[in-house]
Write a protein that holds these residues in place. Sequence first.
Motif, PDB file in Angstrom:
ATOM      1  N   PRO A 209       0.800  -1.223   0.000  1.00 50.85           N
ATOM      2  CA  PRO A 209       0.000   0.000   0.000  1.00 50.85           C
ATOM      3  C   PRO A 209       0.838   1.282   0.000  1.00 50.85           C
ATOM      4  CG  PRO A 209      -0.867  -1.553   1.598  1.00 50.85           C
ATOM      5  CD  PRO A 209       0.432  -2.125   1.101  1.00 50.85           C
ATOM      6  N   TRP A 210       2.086   1.193   0.444  1.00 54.07           N
ATOM      7  CA  TRP A 210       2.950   2.372   0.465  1.00 54.07           C
ATOM      8  C   TRP A 210       3.427   2.763  -0.934  1.00 54.07           C
ATOM      9  CZ3 TRP A 210       3.465   5.833   4.174  1.00 54.07           C
ATOM     10  CH2 TRP A 210       3.042   5.475   5.455  1.00 54.07           C
ATOM     11  N   HIS A 211       3.144   1.956  -1.943  1.00 56.61           N
ATOM     12  CA  HIS A 211       3.482   2.383  -3.303  1.00 56.61           C
ATOM     13  C   HIS A 211       2.562   3.499  -3.786  1.00 56.61           C
ATOM     14  CE1 HIS A 211       6.910   0.025  -4.254  1.00 56.61           C
ATOM     15  NE2 HIS A 211       6.305  -1.117  -3.978  1.00 56.61           N
ATOM     16  N   ILE A 212       1.504   3.758  -3.042  1.00 63.41           N
ATOM     17  CA  ILE A 212       0.705   4.962  -3.264  1.00 63.41           C
ATOM     18  C   ILE A 212       0.687   5.707  -1.941  1.00 63.41           C
ATOM     19  CG2 ILE A 212      -1.512   5.939  -3.950  1.00 63.41           C
ATOM     20  CD1 ILE A 212      -2.057   3.349  -5.498  1.00 63.41           C
ATOM     21  N   MET A 213       1.591   6.665  -1.823  1.00 63.21           N
ATOM     22  CA  MET A 213       1.689   7.476  -0.611  1.00 63.21           C
ATOM     23  C   MET A 213       0.801   8.702  -0.770  1.00 63.21           C
ATOM     24  SD  MET A 213       5.723   7.615   0.249  1.00 63.21           S
ATOM     25  CE  MET A 213       6.553   6.235   0.968  1.00 63.21           C
ATOM     26  N   ILE A 214       0.029   8.977   0.248  1.00 61.66           N
ATOM     27  CA  ILE A 214      -0.838  10.148   0.223  1.00 61.66           C
ATOM     28  C   ILE A 214      -0.298  11.166   1.216  1.00 61.66           C
ATOM     29  CG2 ILE A 214      -3.166  11.016   0.620  1.00 61.66           C
ATOM     30  CD1 ILE A 214      -4.190   8.308  -0.323  1.00 61.66           C
ATOM     31  N   MET A 215      -0.019  12.359   0.705  1.00 61.78           N
ATOM     32  CA  MET A 215       0.446  13.466   1.540  1.00 61.78           C
ATOM     33  C   MET A 215      -0.780  14.242   2.003  1.00 61.78           C
ATOM     34  SD  MET A 215       3.589  14.830  -0.835  1.00 61.78           S
ATOM     35  CE  MET A 215       2.721  14.678  -2.405  1.00 61.78           C
ATOM     36  N   CYS A 216      -0.845  14.503   3.303  1.00 65.19           N
ATOM     37  CA  CYS A 216      -2.000  15.189   3.866  1.00 65.19           C
ATOM     38  C   CYS A 216      -1.569  16.458   4.606  1.00 65.19           C
ATOM     39  CB  CYS A 216      -2.739  14.282   4.852  1.00 65.19           C
ATOM     40  SG  CYS A 216      -3.374  12.767   4.122  1.00 65.19           S
ATOM     41  N   ALA A 217      -2.421  17.461   4.541  1.00 62.99           N
ATOM     42  CA  ALA A 217      -2.263  18.685   5.334  1.00 62.99           C
ATOM     43  C   ALA A 217      -3.482  18.774   6.234  1.00 62.99           C
ATOM     44  CB  ALA A 217      -2.167  19.911   4.420  1.00 62.99           C
TER      45      ALA A 217
END
Length: 187
Positions: free
Chosen positions: A56-64
């Motif tokens: 799942p870490w192959h799609i990393m989501i950056m959040c603010a």
Amino acid sequence: MAEMTIRAATLADIDLIHRELGDVIMSSPHYSERFKSHEAGRLDKTFLKGLLSIDPWHIMIMCADGVPGGAMISGPECGAVFRYWSWVFPSHRQTRLGMFGMRAFDEHWDNSRFHKAYTFVRPENEVARALLKRYGYRETALLEKHIFGEDYLLIEKFYTRQDGPYDSGYVGRLGRLKQRLKSLVGA
């Protein structure tokens, strides 16, 4: 200042990621229409779900402040990790998510699974080149007429991988069977 976090994607994120990825591909000024069409078709929801099944870490989501504002999509490639796409969503372009994501990507993947991270960048994309250089990536080679007749730069960063088995993702008949079984049981 917004609190920035990073997390692995889930199946619930696929629609958002697919929509935002399609937008960044099709609106990029650095790629030909032929490449955009190919890339948008290749990186469909099935491809993204396949990456999730590998890790799942192959799609990393950056959040603010807990809100998704960017993503980084990667995949295992013969002992290296290939950065397919890294971008900040239009709604978060005035944040520091891009810089945060660059650090987070390398901190996560420089964990002995891969010997390097690499990507291709069009020579005209000065912003991407500068950002990658700032975080320790180096331009290794100019790949002339590499993708649909256009030049690309090979840009890479070496990691601290020790000897041991390589992470290849799902490959071959056994890999496809494992992936199929996981999809049948909802994993």
